[in-house]
Scaffold this motif. Structure first.
Motif, PDB file in Angstrom:
ATOM      1  N   ASP A  10       0.866  -1.184   0.000  1.00 60.59           N
ATOM      2  CA  ASP A  10       0.000   0.000   0.000  1.00 60.59           C
ATOM      3  C   ASP A  10       0.901   1.231   0.000  1.00 60.59           C
ATOM      4  O   ASP A  10       1.619   1.484   0.968  1.00 60.59           O
ATOM      5  N   ILE A  11       0.852   1.987  -1.074  1.00 59.71           N
ATOM      6  CA  ILE A  11       1.781   3.115  -1.243  1.00 59.71           C
ATOM      7  C   ILE A  11       1.617   4.172  -0.145  1.00 59.71           C
ATOM      8  O   ILE A  11       2.570   4.875   0.188  1.00 59.71           O
ATOM      9  N   GLY A  59      -9.602   4.305  -6.267  1.00 58.25           N
ATOM     10  CA  GLY A  59      -8.315   3.633  -6.371  1.00 58.25           C
ATOM     11  C   GLY A  59      -7.243   4.248  -5.492  1.00 58.25           C
ATOM     12  O   GLY A  59      -7.497   4.658  -4.362  1.00 58.25           O
ATOM     13  N   VAL A  60      -6.052   4.331  -6.042  1.00 62.89           N
ATOM     14  CA  VAL A  60      -4.921   4.819  -5.259  1.00 62.89           C
ATOM     15  C   VAL A  60      -5.105   6.299  -4.900  1.00 62.89           C
ATOM     16  O   VAL A  60      -4.682   6.760  -3.830  1.00 62.89           O
ATOM     17  N   ALA A 104       1.268   1.643  -9.963  1.00 63.03           N
ATOM     18  CA  ALA A 104       1.218   1.197 -11.370  1.00 63.03           C
ATOM     19  C   ALA A 104       0.216   2.092 -12.110  1.00 63.03           C
ATOM     20  O   ALA A 104      -0.954   1.732 -12.307  1.00 63.03           O
ATOM     21  N   SER A 142      -2.198   4.109 -14.359  1.00 59.51           N
ATOM     22  CA  SER A 142      -3.135   3.771 -15.463  1.00 59.51           C
ATOM     23  C   SER A 142      -3.580   2.309 -15.522  1.00 59.51           C
ATOM     24  O   SER A 142      -4.363   1.955 -16.402  1.00 59.51           O
ATOM     25  N   THR A 143      -3.071   1.456 -14.608  1.00 59.04           N
ATOM     26  CA  THR A 143      -3.409   0.029 -14.743  1.00 59.04           C
ATOM     27  C   THR A 143      -4.684  -0.371 -14.013  1.00 59.04           C
ATOM     28  O   THR A 143      -5.060  -1.543 -14.029  1.00 59.04           O
ATOM     29  N   GLY A 144      -5.344   0.587 -13.356  1.00 57.57           N
ATOM     30  CA  GLY A 144      -6.589   0.290 -12.659  1.00 57.57           C
ATOM     31  C   GLY A 144      -7.779   0.653 -13.532  1.00 57.57           C
ATOM     32  O   GLY A 144      -7.989   0.071 -14.605  1.00 57.57           O
ATOM     33  N   VAL A 145      -8.519   1.650 -13.086  1.00 59.55           N
ATOM     34  CA  VAL A 145      -9.717   2.093 -13.812  1.00 59.55           C
ATOM     35  C   VAL A 145      -9.385   2.526 -15.248  1.00 59.55           C
ATOM     36  O   VAL A 145     -10.224   2.421 -16.148  1.00 59.55           O
ATOM     37  N   TYR A 146      -8.156   2.989 -15.473  1.00 58.06           N
ATOM     38  CA  TYR A 146      -7.778   3.470 -16.811  1.00 58.06           C
ATOM     39  C   TYR A 146      -7.370   2.343 -17.774  1.00 58.06           C
ATOM     40  O   TYR A 146      -7.047   2.611 -18.934  1.00 58.06           O
ATOM     41  N   PHE A 181      -0.244  -3.067  -5.985  1.00 59.45           N
ATOM     42  CA  PHE A 181      -1.246  -3.379  -4.967  1.00 59.45           C
ATOM     43  C   PHE A 181      -1.503  -4.881  -4.910  1.00 59.45           C
ATOM     44  O   PHE A 181      -1.709  -5.441  -3.854  1.00 59.45           O
TER      45      PHE A 181
END
Ligand code: ADP
Length: 174
Positions: free
Chosen positions: A11-12, A33-34, A116, A118-122, A155
């Motif tokens: 967890d950042i 998200g983050v 990371a 753009s690797t989630g919702v994007y 994550f």
């Protein structure tokens, strides 16, 4: 240069580094998200400072204080939404890493953690995002030695495995 790059699962918001990077949206006014996790952990002063910034272009970055976070600074960058790959997504994602690292150097930041982007919702494909992340960080560090550590924080363990693979591949060819 790859010895300065670490990939970890975690967890950042909990990291004790000079700066953490936020995968924000163009408004810089928070999201899921983050981004949501960072705003929750930093407290409402972060949103107040973000309001003064009046947004951020995709691929660019802006810096604020970290408030209640262990990190002193938050660098907000806006990754591209994946739309199939023909809309400059690769270059925009690369620009996020470069812009964030450039701001970090300007503020004397020595240790920095990235999510990371753009690797989630994007929806950016993970392997492609991982290759761009490690390539850009490695290239930046090879021309600038003021940053001592870059942590790529994933994550999930599966994302972490893909980033580790990308880091190994860059290490083998550099
Ligand atoms: P984007 O809109 O740029 O895709 P997201 O926040 O949806 O941003 O996702 C970016 C990445 O951040 C995803 O891989 C997601 O799993 C990860 N993530 C979400 N919360 C955290 C957190 N607390 N620490 C680190 N990474 C996180």
């Amino acid at each position: 240069m790859t010895d300065k790059i670490t990939v970890i699962q975690g967890d950042i918001t909990q990291l004790q580094v000079d700066a953490i990077v936020n995968a924000a949206n163009n408004s810089l006014l928070g999201g899921g998200g983050v981004d949501g996790a960072i705003h929750r952990a930093a407290g409402s002063q972060l949103l107040a400072e973000c309001r003064q910034l009046r947004g951020c272009a995709t691929g660019a970055a802006k810096i604020t204080q970290g408030y209640n976070l262990p990190a002193k600074w938050v660098i907000h960058t806006v990754g591209p939404v994946w739309e199939g790959g023909d809309r400059g997504e690769d270059e925009l994602l690369a620009s996020c890493y470069r812009s964030s690292l450039t701001l970090a150097v300007q503020h004397g930041i020595k240790t920095i953690a990235f999510p990371a982007i753009s690797t989630g919702v994007y929806r950016f494909p993970i392997d492609r995002a991982a290759q761009i992340a490690v390539r850009e960080v490695q290239a930046f560090l090879s021309t600038n030695d003021s940053i001592s550590q870059v942590i790529l924080v994933c994550f999930s363990q599966s994302t972490c495995d893909r980033f580790l693979k990308a880091l190994q591949q860059v290490g083998e060819t550099s």
